[in-house]
Scaffold this active site. Sequence first.
Site, PDB file in Angstrom:
ATOM      1  N   GLU A 149       0.734  -1.115   0.351  1.00  0.00           N
ATOM      2  CA  GLU A 149       0.033   0.277  -0.008  1.00  0.00           C
ATOM      3  C   GLU A 149       0.807   1.550  -0.391  1.00  0.00           C
ATOM      4  O   GLU A 149       0.460   2.530  -0.169  1.00  0.00           O
ATOM      5  CB  GLU A 149      -0.726  -0.033   1.760  1.00  0.00           C
ATOM      6  CG  GLU A 149      -2.254   0.235   1.359  1.00  0.00           C
ATOM      7  CD  GLU A 149      -3.431   0.377   2.187  1.00  0.00           C
ATOM      8  OE1 GLU A 149      -2.868   0.380   3.763  1.00  0.00           O
ATOM      9  OE2 GLU A 149      -4.582   0.915   1.909  1.00  0.00           O
ATOM     10  N   HIS A 195       7.277 -27.057  -0.771  1.00  0.00           N
ATOM     11  CA  HIS A 195       6.430 -28.142  -2.009  1.00  0.00           C
ATOM     12  C   HIS A 195       5.259 -27.627  -2.665  1.00  0.00           C
ATOM     13  O   HIS A 195       4.374 -28.187  -3.377  1.00  0.00           O
ATOM     14  CB  HIS A 195       6.602 -29.304  -0.938  1.00  0.00           C
ATOM     15  CG  HIS A 195       6.705 -29.386   0.089  1.00  0.00           C
ATOM     16  ND1 HIS A 195       7.064 -31.053  -0.160  1.00  0.00           N
ATOM     17  CD2 HIS A 195       7.455 -28.947   1.005  1.00  0.00           C
ATOM     18  CE1 HIS A 195       8.859 -31.313   0.897  1.00  0.00           C
ATOM     19  NE2 HIS A 195       8.770 -30.116   1.605  1.00  0.00           N
ATOM     20  N   LYS A 213     -14.763   1.065  -4.089  1.00  0.00           N
ATOM     21  CA  LYS A 213     -15.141   1.094  -2.991  1.00  0.00           C
ATOM     22  C   LYS A 213     -16.693   1.926  -3.953  1.00  0.00           C
ATOM     23  O   LYS A 213     -17.602   1.633  -3.614  1.00  0.00           O
ATOM     24  CB  LYS A 213     -14.445   1.977  -2.131  1.00  0.00           C
ATOM     25  CG  LYS A 213     -13.914   1.549  -1.198  1.00  0.00           C
ATOM     26  CD  LYS A 213     -13.350   2.728   0.030  1.00  0.00           C
ATOM     27  CE  LYS A 213     -12.493   2.037   0.749  1.00  0.00           C
ATOM     28  NZ  LYS A 213     -11.314   2.976   1.529  1.00  0.00           N
TER      29      LYS A 213
HETATM   30  O1  PA5 Z   1      -3.287   1.931   5.909  1.00  0.00           O
HETATM   31  C1  PA5 Z   1      -4.419   1.794   5.669  1.00  0.00           C
HETATM   32  O2  PA5 Z   1      -5.003   3.269   6.209  1.00  0.00           O
HETATM   33  C2  PA5 Z   1      -5.766   0.930   5.386  1.00  0.00           C
HETATM   34  O3  PA5 Z   1      -5.787  -0.350   5.549  1.00  0.00           O
HETATM   35  C3  PA5 Z   1      -6.954   1.116   6.530  1.00  0.00           C
HETATM   36  O4  PA5 Z   1      -6.354   0.811   8.017  1.00  0.00           O
HETATM   37  C4  PA5 Z   1      -7.916   0.596   5.947  1.00  0.00           C
HETATM   38  O5  PA5 Z   1      -9.003   0.202   5.021  1.00  0.00           O
HETATM   39  C5  PA5 Z   1      -9.216   0.428   7.329  1.00  0.00           C
HETATM   40  O6  PA5 Z   1      -9.408   1.704   7.258  1.00  0.00           O
HETATM   41  P1  PA5 Z   1     -10.076   2.428   8.474  1.00  0.00           P
HETATM   42  O7  PA5 Z   1      -9.068   2.646   9.661  1.00  0.00           O
HETATM   43  O8  PA5 Z   1     -10.346   3.822   8.309  1.00  0.00           O
HETATM   44  O9  PA5 Z   1     -11.478   1.544   8.731  1.00  0.00           O
END
Ligand code: PA5
Length: 430
Positions: free
Chosen positions: A286, A307, A421
């Site tokens: 990310e 394996h 989303k």
């Molecule tokens: O690293 C990040 O920002 C994302 O993975 C969020 O943690 C994830 O989308 C969850 O978001 P939130 O804590 O707002 O529900």
Amino acid sequence: MKLSVKNIHNFVSEDEILALKADAEQSLKMLHNKTGCGNDFLGWVNLPSQISQSDVDDIQATADKLSKLADVVIVIGIGGSYLGAKSVIEALSHSFGYLQTERKHPAVIFAGQNISEDYAFELLETIKGHRVAAVVISKSGTTIEPAITFRLIKKYIEDACGIEAARERIIAVTDKARGAMNTIAQKHGYKMFAIPDDVGGRFSVLTPVGLLPVAIAGFDIKKLVEGAADMEKATDASTAFEQNQACIYAAARNALYRKGKNIEILANFNPKLHSFAEWWKQLYGESEGKNGKGIFPASVNFTTDLHSLGQYIQDGKRMLFETVLSVESPKHKLTVPADEENIDDLNFIANKRIDEINKCAEEGTVLAHIDGGVPNIHISIPEISEYNLGQLIYFFEKACGISGYMLGVNPFDQPGVEAYKKNMFRLLGK
Ligand code: PA5
């Protein structure tokens, strides 16, 4: 924690890595001086040294209180709001803890990380009759996966023990002022922990996001923070490249990337580290995968995956490098029994520690993969403990920030996550 990059030198020379020294040091400084992009999300850089004793005590007291009220605690969250806690708890827990009937601490179950109807149904079915509490974690407070699960679990707890008692059994970890979760928590009078504004989800494991579930599971959050704080010191802006393991790891992986090694596989030889790799994949994927760039983070659990994926790694398209995360000593001792019949011909390893065999598998794998054209980075910790996990977490976070800047991206945003989303909400008629 020890880092070795000597087994990448057949693929990138020491000089090629040293050529990135200035870039790595500059990126490190940008993190500390807050002069790079995403600089409003750098609260994690000094988090371990700045976390106060009273914050830790408050988290611990809340965990202790919940432990008295519940034998199952459901931690609801997705992405950065659950992977860190899951990775630490899984690494420190008994491998078959779910079968143990006598427990000193509540069982921690993670939910809200998918939209599976069967998962939710079976969760509700399983917790029936247990004393249940919930920790709902969402920084934005609007993420649909945890929001749906929270509705279900809130209703379950309220139906099971009444609205008043539910108030004591639900904790919210969310933004201090904004978002639906904050509003719900205020309205219902839930105990709340704030996620700092300047710490993004995947860098939040050393905030209540990670610390509260880890404390509920009965592990030592002070030691976790202590390990991270020592690594914060060891990788700070005044530590020169040659001694700064975060800079070296960041430079090594960027040097490999520039040579066409587009995929990094985090390999462990210990199933307790499975979820740690899941956390690591989120952190790097990310943070770095944007603007058409980035090393794709993958993971394998060895020897299991030798394996299966072992064939590809040894022999498939040469676009991989491997980072082995190694644990020097196991917690327990067990040897291979001698067997008079020796039909399986295994007496040559009779009375050897299982871990000695695992280490030979590790060494043999590393050598084979290097021979097969897969550069190898090696990271080891003396044993799995809160302190060492704290070190690893901070090390990988720091290296990720440096590496992202070296790659020329903003490591602290995630614009790509919005695309699914938008489509989903359109299809749902929102
Ligand atoms: O690293 C990040 O920002 C994302 O993975 C969020 O943690 C994830 O989308 C969850 O978001 P939130 O804590 O707002 O529900």
